[in-house]
Design an enzyme around this catalytic site. Structure first.
Site, PDB file in Angstrom:
ATOM      1  N   HIS A 198      32.796  36.541  49.939  1.00  0.00           N
ATOM      2  CA  HIS A 198      33.845  37.544  50.134  1.00  0.00           C
ATOM      3  C   HIS A 198      33.887  38.086  51.560  1.00  0.00           C
ATOM      4  CE1 HIS A 198      36.878  40.072  48.318  1.00  0.00           C
ATOM      5  NE2 HIS A 198      36.328  41.160  48.849  1.00  0.00           N
ATOM      6  N   ASP A 205      33.758  34.273  44.817  1.00  0.00           N
ATOM      7  CA  ASP A 205      33.232  34.433  46.177  1.00  0.00           C
ATOM      8  C   ASP A 205      32.137  35.496  46.257  1.00  0.00           C
ATOM      9  OD1 ASP A 205      34.554  36.874  46.011  1.00  0.00           O
ATOM     10  OD2 ASP A 205      36.030  36.438  47.566  1.00  0.00           O
ATOM     11  N   SER A 215      40.784  41.385  50.103  1.00  0.00           N
ATOM     12  CA  SER A 215      40.180  42.086  48.973  1.00  0.00           C
ATOM     13  C   SER A 215      41.182  43.070  48.358  1.00  0.00           C
ATOM     14  CB  SER A 215      38.896  42.781  49.444  1.00  0.00           C
ATOM     15  OG  SER A 215      38.150  43.262  48.366  1.00  0.00           O
TER      16      SER A 215
END
Length: 309
Positions: free
Chosen positions: A275, A253, A107
């Site tokens: 994610h 995602d 991320s």
């Protein structure tokens, strides 16, 4: 005929039983340089026995990898987090005697590891981005477009997010100052674009292509998921599905678009993961019909090993 079928099934089961043993061979994940895992926005290293990389570090260590889990500020700009990571990398190198490290960031950890590779490429063997937000995120743009800088709304929202980040930091033993507005600015399309101008290594030049595989001796890789809802038992999946609506049909995602996640050599940008699945969260409740994320991390470690990294 029945005897032959039974023999065939027995042979198949034997083959399946041997496969994990081969994949788990000693040294399979033993990279030349230590692996450093770097969490994303509102992330942590470990809160008690519960770590951000749920079971991934232990899986890598099992077959030879030397793994270190970095703690950077849960909410701050990419540059601030990057400087913290750079200091951590130097500590890892001093403690281990390693000449370089392999950085893996999830991320907001994706741009964070890129920062270190950009300002100190001599310390980095490879950068691997997992669901990295390299070209901004629609949700960040929506928040920035809705909440005016300096407004009461921004102050109130920042207070809430800083409070959450501060709680995470306290529980994980981190005393860093939380700056959610700086984190937000880094993850908008404009903020990501400005960062990419300063640190372009590995970033695709086209909207959804691949970037340079190697820059100044640093190898660049990425992968990401593209299925926001994956497990009925995961309490976060419904939120991922709702947030994915911000992408207006773009493959994503749940928090990061597939094109935004692409960096260097793209292993895949369409795993059936959201994610959080990408780092085996929440508590391993991932898609049962997709490759387990721990396996993907193992494969990447082996890839780095085979490249002499």
């Amino acid at each position: 005929m029945i005897k032959r079928i039974v023999q065939w099934i027995g042979a198949a089961l034997l083959a399946l039983s041997l496969f994990p043993a081969q994949a788990s061979a000693a040294g399979y994940t033993q990279t030349r340089y230590p692996i450093v895992l770097v969490h994303g926005f509102l992330g942590w290293d470990a809160i008690g026995p519960y770590d951000y990389w749920f079971g991934i570090a232990d899986t890598l260590r099992k077959d030879g990898a030397q793994v270190h889990i970095a703690q950077v500020t849960a909410a701050n700009s990419t540059e601030v987090r990057g400087e913290q990571l750079l200091a951590y990398v130097k500590r890892v190198m001093a403690a281990t005697g390693a000449q370089k490290v392999n950085l893996i960031g999830h991320s907001h950890g994706g741009p964070t590891v890129r920062y270190v590779a950009s300002v100190a490429p001599q310390l980095v063997a490879s950068v691997t981005s997992v669901g990295g937000v390299h070209k901004g995120a629609p949700l960040a743009d929506i928040v920035r477009g809705t909440v005016a800088p300096g407004s009461f709304s921004e102050t109130a929202l920042a207070s809430i997010v800083n409070g959450v980040a501060g709680t995470i930091a306290f529980l994980s033993g981190d005393s860093s100052t939380q700056m959610s507005t700086a984190a937000l600015a880094s993850m908008t399309t404009a903020g990501a674009s400005a960062f990419n101008t300063r640190h372009p290594q590995g970033v695709p030049r086209s909207a959804c292509g691949e970037g340079d595989y190697q820059v100044k001796g640093v190898h660049y890789f990425s992968w990401s998921g593209a299925q926001p809802f994956t497990n009925l038992l995961d309490p976060i999946d419904a939120s991922m599905a709702l947030l994915s609506l911000a992408f207006r049909g773009e493959k994503n995602d749940g928090l990061v678009g597939s094109c935004s996640s692409r960096l260097g050599r793209v292993i895949r940008d369409d795993y059936a993961m959201n994610h959080l699945d990408e780092v085996n969260q929440v508590a391993g409740l991932v898609n049962l019909f997709e490759t387990n994320p721990k396996t993907i991390f193992r494969q990447q470690a082996n890839r780095l090993r085979e490249m002499g990294l």
